[in-house]
Design a protein around this motif. Structure first.
Motif, PDB file in Angstrom:
ATOM      1  N   CYS A   2       2.702   0.367   5.358  1.00 49.03           N
ATOM      2  CA  CYS A   2       1.374  -0.158   5.767  1.00 49.03           C
ATOM      3  C   CYS A   2       1.106   0.337   7.248  1.00 49.03           C
ATOM      4  N   CYS A   3       0.454  -0.631   7.863  1.00 49.82           N
ATOM      5  CA  CYS A   3      -0.245  -0.250   9.205  1.00 49.82           C
ATOM      6  C   CYS A   3       0.636  -0.064  10.242  1.00 49.82           C
ATOM      7  N   THR A   4       1.678  -0.882  10.335  1.00 50.52           N
ATOM      8  CA  THR A   4       2.842  -0.825  11.299  1.00 50.52           C
ATOM      9  C   THR A   4       3.413   0.769  11.326  1.00 50.52           C
ATOM     10  N   GLN A  38       0.466  -9.754   8.495  1.00 49.63           N
ATOM     11  CA  GLN A  38      -0.639  -9.282   7.623  1.00 49.63           C
ATOM     12  C   GLN A  38      -0.162  -8.401   6.581  1.00 49.63           C
ATOM     13  N   CYS A  39      -0.489  -8.372   5.378  1.00 45.34           N
ATOM     14  CA  CYS A  39      -0.441  -7.636   4.248  1.00 45.34           C
ATOM     15  C   CYS A  39       0.994  -7.506   4.022  1.00 45.34           C
ATOM     16  N   ILE A  40       1.875  -8.455   4.166  1.00 44.99           N
ATOM     17  CA  ILE A  40       3.221  -8.507   3.818  1.00 44.99           C
ATOM     18  C   ILE A  40       3.345  -9.406   2.251  1.00 44.99           C
ATOM     19  N   GLY A  53      -5.530   3.220   7.812  1.00 52.00           N
ATOM     20  CA  GLY A  53      -5.018   2.179   7.075  1.00 52.00           C
ATOM     21  C   GLY A  53      -4.052   2.708   5.701  1.00 52.00           C
ATOM     22  N   CYS A  54      -4.308   1.828   4.836  1.00 51.30           N
ATOM     23  CA  CYS A  54      -3.568   2.602   3.592  1.00 51.30           C
ATOM     24  C   CYS A  54      -4.142   3.651   2.859  1.00 51.30           C
ATOM     25  N   GLY A  55      -5.675   3.795   3.057  1.00 52.15           N
ATOM     26  CA  GLY A  55      -6.110   5.299   2.678  1.00 52.15           C
ATOM     27  C   GLY A  55      -5.385   6.259   3.184  1.00 52.15           C
ATOM     28  N   SER A 106      -4.045   3.324  12.102  1.00 52.37           N
ATOM     29  CA  SER A 106      -3.862   2.124  11.327  1.00 52.37           C
ATOM     30  C   SER A 106      -5.592   1.413  10.835  1.00 52.37           C
ATOM     31  N   CYS A 107      -5.530   0.535  10.305  1.00 49.55           N
ATOM     32  CA  CYS A 107      -6.888  -0.230   9.914  1.00 49.55           C
ATOM     33  C   CYS A 107      -7.547  -0.390  11.400  1.00 49.55           C
ATOM     34  N   VAL A 108      -7.190  -1.023  12.238  1.00 53.49           N
ATOM     35  CA  VAL A 108      -7.740  -1.273  13.705  1.00 53.49           C
ATOM     36  C   VAL A 108      -8.349  -0.117  14.134  1.00 53.49           C
TER      37      VAL A 108
HETATM   38  O1  BF8 Z   1      -4.883  -3.440   7.773  1.00 55.70           O
HETATM   39  S1  BF8 Z   1      -5.577  -1.103   4.573  1.00 55.70           S
HETATM   40  S2  BF8 Z   1      -3.851  -3.245   2.585  1.00 55.70           S
HETATM   41  S3  BF8 Z   1      -1.950  -2.723   5.336  1.00 55.70           S
HETATM   42  S4  BF8 Z   1      -5.745  -4.614   5.040  1.00 55.70           S
HETATM   43 FE1  BF8 Z   1      -3.468  -4.354   4.609  1.00 55.70          FE
HETATM   44 FE2  BF8 Z   1      -5.787  -2.984   3.471  1.00 55.70          FE
HETATM   45 FE3  BF8 Z   1      -3.512  -1.799   4.050  1.00 55.70          FE
HETATM   46 FE4  BF8 Z   1      -3.474  -2.235   7.200  1.00 55.70          FE
HETATM   47 NI1  BF8 Z   1      -5.888  -2.782   6.313  1.00 55.70          NI
END
Ligand code: BF8
Ligand code: SF4
Length: 640
Positions: A292-294, A330-332, A473-475, A523-525
């Protein structure tokens, strides 16, 4: 529907079935049918007279017990999602700012300033002078002023908002009353106005949501920029992605979550501990991988390979070779605890606000961060010794990734072509139509969609039409895992015009190969990085963000954070595609405001399109319209 787009991941899904371990896809099947009221956003449990639900077919109740109708209920639910997303991103930034404050006050035992030049730039951005000040004083002032954005009393807009958008956009946000002066009060405002019997006007509620989302954007700017100061601004880096980055002959440790405060330290201490791992029988020593974002944070700054984005996080453990998963916030999925129990894998939680039953909690404090990191690594080595080698199954498919495209690194790269005006090559190519536009892909995976499928399908279509892609991010994880972030991808997928630009830029910048067609920004931020680039382009052209041939897309969104991001994207005037209807279609009014009404207010709007090919077509149309409005030639028209 297949579960994920990767064949090699499928073998782990089969393994889970053999071992009778439930994964996210299994739990989803068991959850069906999902609650229709929840999906439409028309259930309310804000007070204990309820819970109430509105009958979407019109036969049953059209009002809750208090009289709230579907519009009020949907709008209230939606903006509470925005408030939660904003809290998550902003608190992340606040932790980083508090750490920088300690560094500035010389009370940190663990952290230091890695990018002094960025600190000075950032100081300038938020109105802090740097002459005759040492680096610590600047750090303290920057941190202090950033923290003020979380709680300022003054009515003027947050420092991190004022100079990070175009002047025209700033004026617009201010005129609309949606330029927040205080990040945390914009969240409190939503929690207060959505309390039973307060704001019942759906449009007024949505405006508060919009304002809060701009606070979300502000918090992201803080997170990204101050992380760069503490840990370094990303530069292009070559690495790998996919579950295959987990090595059979290494002690494998996954860092997962969002906040780089601990993962950076773990990466730091690993070098000192390689011998211990080798002595324990791990021929390849210690191998850190990201999730994920880490994962994105350490990939961009340290070249750490990315094992997985959101949806396949459980599969990292299923490989049987993951010795520890270290999570922050987050997201774990809480499920990782149970799955880790089936293997030797140690699960460590590290933040006071993110504990998971079954995990070992080793809290991160500045004073003992290094000791805790070493403790984690040592326990991972012990876990390695307990491995059941008969249960190891690591997919082979590996993908090369070029990541690290911060706006600074893009400017550095392009500066080799035009030192005076580094953005000129991009602008010229947008104007001449070689690059028809830019789409920023952000957001999550969602179990309702075959993992990564929408990203890949859309990207191939857009690239073939000479549209450059940025990703976070996850994209970004999706593209990294599917070999779309390397030079070969440019050869394979970019249209002829885009290919020639990326090849030329790559060579002129000294890479001896084309730039990747999908640029990993973090990451998303780090969606703030996408805005920084767009703002630089807009300012250079003397236009506002809504005029640029730009769009954003979250084709597999899942989290409340993604809702917050999508909303501020529209607030900044940029169309935002989403691949799933959020829980709003129980109110045609709310859905209508988001998809069209907003256009009259902010120039931005949501495009809801589940079909990825259709979605790509719609984004191409958006981009062509923007080009036409700017009076720059359309290659489509020329071709016809
Ligand atoms: O902040 S893209 S599932 S990991 S919320 Fe979460 Fe969504 Fe992945 Fe990263 Ni963003
Ligand atoms: Fe029902 Fe109104 Fe209470 Fe919501 S706030 S649960 S609609 S009575």
């Amino acid at each position: 529907m297949s579960k994920c787009s990767s064949m090699s991941n499928q073998c782990l899904i089969n393994k889970a079935e053999d071992e009778q371990i439930d994964l996210v896809w299994d739990r989803y099947e068991k959850m069906k049918p999902l609650c229709g009221f929840g999906e439409k956003g028309i259930c309310c449990r804000i007070c204990m007279k309820g819970p109430c639900r509105i009958d979407p077919f019109g036969d049953g109740p059209q009002e809750g017990i208090c009289g709230a109708n579907a519009d009020t209920i949907v709008a209230r639910n939606l903006i509470r999602m925005i408030a939660s997303g904003t809290s998550a991103h902003s608190l992340h930034g606040k932790e980083i700012a508090k750490t920088l404050l300690k560094v500035g006050r010389k009370t940190s035992e663990t952290y230091s300033i890695k990018d002094e030049a960025k600190l000075k730039t950032v100081a300038g951005k938020i109105g802090i002078t740097t002459e005759n000040k040492d680096i610590y004083q600047i750090a303290e002032e920057v941190a202090y002023k950033s923290l003020q954005d979380y709680g300022r009393i003054e009515e003027d807009a947050c420092s991190w908002l004022r100079n990070t958008v175009t002047p025209m956009r700033m004026e617009k946000l201010q005129n609309l009353g949606i330029a927040p002066n205080n990040i945390e009060s914009s969240v409190t405002d939503i929690m207060s106005r959505t309390h039973v019997g307060t704001d019942a006007d759906p449009v007024n509620l949505l405006l508060a949501g919009l304002r809060c989302s701009i606070a979300d954007y502000t918090g992201m700017q803080i997170s990204t920029n101050l992380s760069d100061v503490l840990f370094g601004t990303p530069e292009p880096v070559i690495s790998e992605a996919n579950l295959s980055v987990i090595k059979e002959d290494a002690v494998n440790i996954a860092v997962h979550g969002h906040n780089p405060l601990l993962s950076e330290i773990i990466v730091d201490v690993v070098d000192e501990m390689q011998k211990e791992a080798i002595d324990a029988g791990a021929k390849e020593g210690i191998n850190i991988v990201g999730v994920c974002c880490t994962g994105n944070e350490v990939l961009l700054r340290r070249g750490i390979p990315l094992a997985s984005n959101y949806l396949s996080q459980e599969l990292t453990i299923l490989t049987g070779a993951l010795d520890a998963m270290v999570v922050d916030v987050q997201c774990i999925m809480p499920s990782v605890s149970k799955i880790a129990d089936c293997y030797q894998t140690k699960l460590f939680t590290t933040m006071p606000d993110a504990k998971i039953p079954g995990a070992e909690h080793l809290e991160l404090h500045d004073a003992d961060a290094r000791d805790n990191a070493k403790n984690i690594v040592r326990q991972s080595i012990e876990a390695f010794k307990r491995r059941d080698t008969s249960k190891i199954l690591i997919p082979k498919e590996k993908n090369k990734v070029i990541a690290g495209f911060s706006p600074e690194s893009i400017v550095n790269l392009l500066g080799k072509i035009d030192q005076e005006k580094p953005l000129r090559p991009i602008i010229d190519n947008i104007v001449n139509g070689n690059i028809r536009g830019i789409v920023l892909f952000a957001g999550c995976n969602n179990v309702k969609i075959t993992q990564d499928h929408n990203y890949i399908t859309m990207a191939k279509e857009l690239l073939a039409n000479d549209i450059l892609i940025l990703a976070t991010g996850c994209g970004a994880g999706a593209f990294a895992q599917n070999s779309m972030m390397n030079s070969q991808a440019t050869t394979d997928y970019a249209g002829e015009n885009l290919k020639s630009v990326l090849t030329l830029l790559g060579h002129e910048a000294g890479l001896e190969a084309p730039l990747p067609p999908v640029l990993h920004m973090g990451s998303c931020v780090d969606n703030s990085r996408g805005v920084d680039l767009a703002v630089s382009l807009a300012n250079e052209l003397g236009v506002d963000l809504n005029q640029l041939p730009l769009a954003a897309s979250a084709p597999e969104l899942m989290s409340e954070k993604a809702i917050a991001i999508g909303t501020w994207v529209t607030g900044l005037g940029i169309p935002a595609h989403i691949g799933l209807m959020p829980p709003v279609d129980g109110s045609p009014l709310v859905a209508g405001v988001l998809t069209s009404g907003l256009k009259d207010i902010t120039d931005g709007y949501f495009i809801v399109e589940p079909d990825p090919t259709e979605a790509a077509t719609k984004l191409i149309e958006v981009i062509e319209k923007k080009r036409a409005a700017l009076n720059i030639p359309s290659k489509i028209k020329e071709r016809v």
